[in-house]
Write a protein that holds these residues in place. Structure first.
Motif, PDB file in Angstrom:
ATOM      1  N   GLU A  70     -38.321  -1.325  27.092  1.00 13.71           N
ATOM      2  CA  GLU A  70     -37.956  -0.326  28.096  1.00 13.71           C
ATOM      3  C   GLU A  70     -39.073  -0.183  29.122  1.00 13.71           C
ATOM      4  OE1 GLU A  70     -37.319   0.379  24.774  1.00 13.71           O
ATOM      5  OE2 GLU A  70     -35.191  -0.006  25.042  1.00 13.71           O
ATOM      6  N   VAL A  71     -40.326  -0.239  28.656  1.00 11.94           N
ATOM      7  CA  VAL A  71     -41.451  -0.189  29.580  1.00 11.94           C
ATOM      8  C   VAL A  71     -41.394  -1.419  30.489  1.00 11.94           C
ATOM      9  CG1 VAL A  71     -43.973  -0.201  29.788  1.00 11.94           C
ATOM     10  CG2 VAL A  71     -42.875   1.167  28.003  1.00 11.94           C
ATOM     11  N   GLY A  72     -41.113  -2.590  29.901  1.00 10.56           N
ATOM     12  CA  GLY A  72     -40.970  -3.807  30.693  1.00 10.56           C
ATOM     13  C   GLY A  72     -39.864  -3.687  31.726  1.00 10.56           C
ATOM     14  N   GLU A  73     -38.728  -3.122  31.314  1.00 12.27           N
ATOM     15  CA  GLU A  73     -37.614  -2.939  32.258  1.00 12.27           C
ATOM     16  C   GLU A  73     -38.000  -1.983  33.380  1.00 12.27           C
ATOM     17  OE1 GLU A  73     -34.981  -4.535  32.762  1.00 12.27           O
ATOM     18  OE2 GLU A  73     -34.719  -5.625  30.893  1.00 12.27           O
ATOM     19  N   THR A  84     -29.780  -0.011  28.836  1.00  9.82           N
ATOM     20  CA  THR A  84     -29.689   1.303  29.472  1.00  9.82           C
ATOM     21  C   THR A  84     -30.761   1.466  30.552  1.00  9.82           C
ATOM     22  OG1 THR A  84     -28.775   2.265  27.442  1.00  9.82           O
ATOM     23  CG2 THR A  84     -29.714   3.794  29.056  1.00  9.82           C
ATOM     24  N   ILE A  85     -32.011   1.138  30.213  1.00  2.34           N
ATOM     25  CA  ILE A  85     -33.097   1.260  31.187  1.00  2.34           C
ATOM     26  C   ILE A  85     -32.896   0.265  32.323  1.00  2.34           C
ATOM     27  CG2 ILE A  85     -35.586   1.030  31.570  1.00  2.34           C
ATOM     28  CD1 ILE A  85     -34.804   3.585  30.082  1.00  2.34           C
ATOM     29  N   ASN A  86     -32.461  -0.951  31.996  1.00  2.00           N
ATOM     30  CA  ASN A  86     -32.220  -1.953  33.030  1.00  2.00           C
ATOM     31  C   ASN A  86     -31.205  -1.458  34.049  1.00  2.00           C
ATOM     32  OD1 ASN A  86     -30.244  -4.240  33.956  1.00  2.00           O
ATOM     33  ND2 ASN A  86     -32.216  -5.260  33.612  1.00  2.00           N
ATOM     34  N   ARG A  87     -30.088  -0.919  33.575  1.00  2.00           N
ATOM     35  CA  ARG A  87     -29.040  -0.462  34.484  1.00  2.00           C
ATOM     36  C   ARG A  87     -29.471   0.782  35.244  1.00  2.00           C
ATOM     37  NH1 ARG A  87     -26.778  -3.800  36.653  1.00  2.00           N
ATOM     38  NH2 ARG A  87     -28.805  -4.617  36.172  1.00  2.00           N
ATOM     39  N   LEU A  88     -30.202   1.687  34.578  1.00  2.00           N
ATOM     40  CA  LEU A  88     -30.714   2.876  35.256  1.00  2.00           C
ATOM     41  C   LEU A  88     -31.641   2.479  36.401  1.00  2.00           C
ATOM     42  CD1 LEU A  88     -31.129   6.019  35.349  1.00  2.00           C
ATOM     43  CD2 LEU A  88     -33.141   5.593  33.946  1.00  2.00           C
ATOM     44  N   CYS A  89     -32.554   1.551  36.124  1.00  5.27           N
ATOM     45  CA  CYS A  89     -33.492   1.116  37.162  1.00  5.27           C
ATOM     46  C   CYS A  89     -32.770   0.361  38.275  1.00  5.27           C
ATOM     47  CB  CYS A  89     -34.600   0.258  36.551  1.00  5.27           C
ATOM     48  SG  CYS A  89     -35.759   1.213  35.538  1.00  5.27           S
ATOM     49  N   ALA A  90     -31.828  -0.501  37.914  1.00  7.76           N
ATOM     50  CA  ALA A  90     -31.078  -1.237  38.936  1.00  7.76           C
ATOM     51  C   ALA A  90     -30.305  -0.264  39.825  1.00  7.76           C
ATOM     52  CB  ALA A  90     -30.133  -2.239  38.279  1.00  7.76           C
ATOM     53  N   ALA A  91     -29.661   0.707  39.204  1.00  5.97           N
ATOM     54  CA  ALA A  91     -28.884   1.690  39.975  1.00  5.97           C
ATOM     55  C   ALA A  91     -29.794   2.539  40.859  1.00  5.97           C
ATOM     56  CB  ALA A  91     -28.078   2.584  39.035  1.00  5.97           C
ATOM     57  N   ALA A 137     -40.995   4.761  37.821  1.00  2.00           N
ATOM     58  CA  ALA A 137     -41.244   6.098  37.265  1.00  2.00           C
ATOM     59  C   ALA A 137     -39.988   6.663  36.618  1.00  2.00           C
ATOM     60  CB  ALA A 137     -41.738   7.032  38.366  1.00  2.00           C
ATOM     61  N   LEU A 138     -38.839   6.501  37.262  1.00  2.00           N
ATOM     62  CA  LEU A 138     -37.578   6.983  36.672  1.00  2.00           C
ATOM     63  C   LEU A 138     -37.288   6.279  35.354  1.00  2.00           C
ATOM     64  CD1 LEU A 138     -35.360   7.251  39.874  1.00  2.00           C
ATOM     65  CD2 LEU A 138     -36.183   9.140  38.452  1.00  2.00           C
ATOM     66  N   GLY A 139     -37.511   4.971  35.326  1.00  2.00           N
ATOM     67  CA  GLY A 139     -37.294   4.219  34.082  1.00  2.00           C
ATOM     68  C   GLY A 139     -38.194   4.702  32.964  1.00  2.00           C
ATOM     69  N   LEU A 140     -39.462   4.908  33.270  1.00  2.00           N
ATOM     70  CA  LEU A 140     -40.396   5.390  32.246  1.00  2.00           C
ATOM     71  C   LEU A 140     -40.048   6.798  31.785  1.00  2.00           C
ATOM     72  CD1 LEU A 140     -43.761   4.055  33.716  1.00  2.00           C
ATOM     73  CD2 LEU A 140     -42.551   3.206  31.690  1.00  2.00           C
ATOM     74  N   LEU A 141     -39.674   7.667  32.720  1.00  2.00           N
ATOM     75  CA  LEU A 141     -39.308   9.035  32.357  1.00  2.00           C
ATOM     76  C   LEU A 141     -38.033   9.086  31.520  1.00  2.00           C
ATOM     77  CD1 LEU A 141     -40.121  10.827  35.719  1.00  2.00           C
ATOM     78  CD2 LEU A 141     -41.320  11.114  33.542  1.00  2.00           C
ATOM     79  N   ALA A 142     -37.175   8.106  31.684  1.00  2.00           N
ATOM     80  CA  ALA A 142     -35.910   8.085  30.940  1.00  2.00           C
ATOM     81  C   ALA A 142     -36.096   7.672  29.479  1.00  2.00           C
ATOM     82  CB  ALA A 142     -34.910   7.148  31.617  1.00  2.00           C
ATOM     83  N   ILE A 143     -37.156   6.940  29.178  1.00  2.00           N
ATOM     84  CA  ILE A 143     -37.328   6.419  27.814  1.00  2.00           C
ATOM     85  C   ILE A 143     -37.282   7.524  26.754  1.00  2.00           C
ATOM     86  CG2 ILE A 143     -38.883   5.193  26.237  1.00  2.00           C
ATOM     87  CD1 ILE A 143     -39.718   3.470  28.695  1.00  2.00           C
ATOM     88  N   PRO A 144     -38.099   8.588  26.858  1.00  2.00           N
ATOM     89  CA  PRO A 144     -38.022   9.605  25.804  1.00  2.00           C
ATOM     90  C   PRO A 144     -36.685  10.336  25.762  1.00  2.00           C
ATOM     91  CG  PRO A 144     -39.650  10.226  27.482  1.00  2.00           C
ATOM     92  CD  PRO A 144     -39.148   8.871  27.840  1.00  2.00           C
ATOM     93  N   VAL A 145     -35.971  10.330  26.874  1.00  2.00           N
ATOM     94  CA  VAL A 145     -34.673  11.016  26.923  1.00  2.00           C
ATOM     95  C   VAL A 145     -33.592  10.214  26.206  1.00  2.00           C
ATOM     96  CG1 VAL A 145     -32.866  11.859  28.488  1.00  2.00           C
ATOM     97  CG2 VAL A 145     -35.277  12.181  29.077  1.00  2.00           C
TER      98      VAL A 145
END
Length: 143
Positions: A27-30, A76-83, A105-113
């Motif tokens: 997820e961090v990579g994504e 999930t993170i990939n699609r969130l970041c792409a979107a 930043a959005l991708g990283l913040l989404a991980i714990p969620v």
């Protein structure tokens, strides 16, 4: 992380320690995909997959009912970041570097969620399917 094991219970290296976060390296990579070479993202999947394999072997030896997920959180993170990058590209006039860093930043913040909802969903799916094929004495602890 899950709650500490009760007195006398064995501590699970893959669930009860910092090692668990290696499973979320992808997820961090994504999250950093727009800023780093693809090889770095693939390396993060290697770290996560290694964690999953080690955890699955460990759980398989103990209870034969472990299955971990790298694909769902990574997707999930990939699609969130792409979107988010797409939306920022169409809805703002921010410089590309700002859009990429905002996406990261959005991708990283989404991980714990996303961790607990995905863990619970995978547990539900497994409880409803594969775990019925591999009965165990006790249900694995939820995270």
């Amino acid at each position: 992380m899950s709650e500490p094991p009760s007195r006398g219970a064995e501590r699970d290296l893959f669930r009860d320690t910092w090692v668990r976060y290696l499973g979320y390296a992808n997820e961090v990579g994504e999250a950093f995909r727009s800023l780093v070479p693809s090889a770095v993202v693939w390396l993060s999947y290697g770290v996560s997959s290694s964690y999953v394999l080690a955890d699955a072997i460990d759980k398989g030896k103990k209870a034969r009912d472990a299955l971990a997920s790298v694909a769902i959180p990574g997707f999930t993170i990939n699609r969130l970041c792409a979107a988010s990058l797409y939306i920022l590209s169409t809805a703002t006039r921010w410089p590309l570097a700002v859009r990429k860093w905002t996406t990261t930043a959005l991708g990283l913040l989404a991980i714990p969620v996303i961790i607990h909802p995905i863990d619970r969903s995978v547990d539900f799916l497994l409880d409803s399917s594969l775990r019925k094929l591999y009965p165990s004495v006790e249900k694995p602890s939820s995270s």
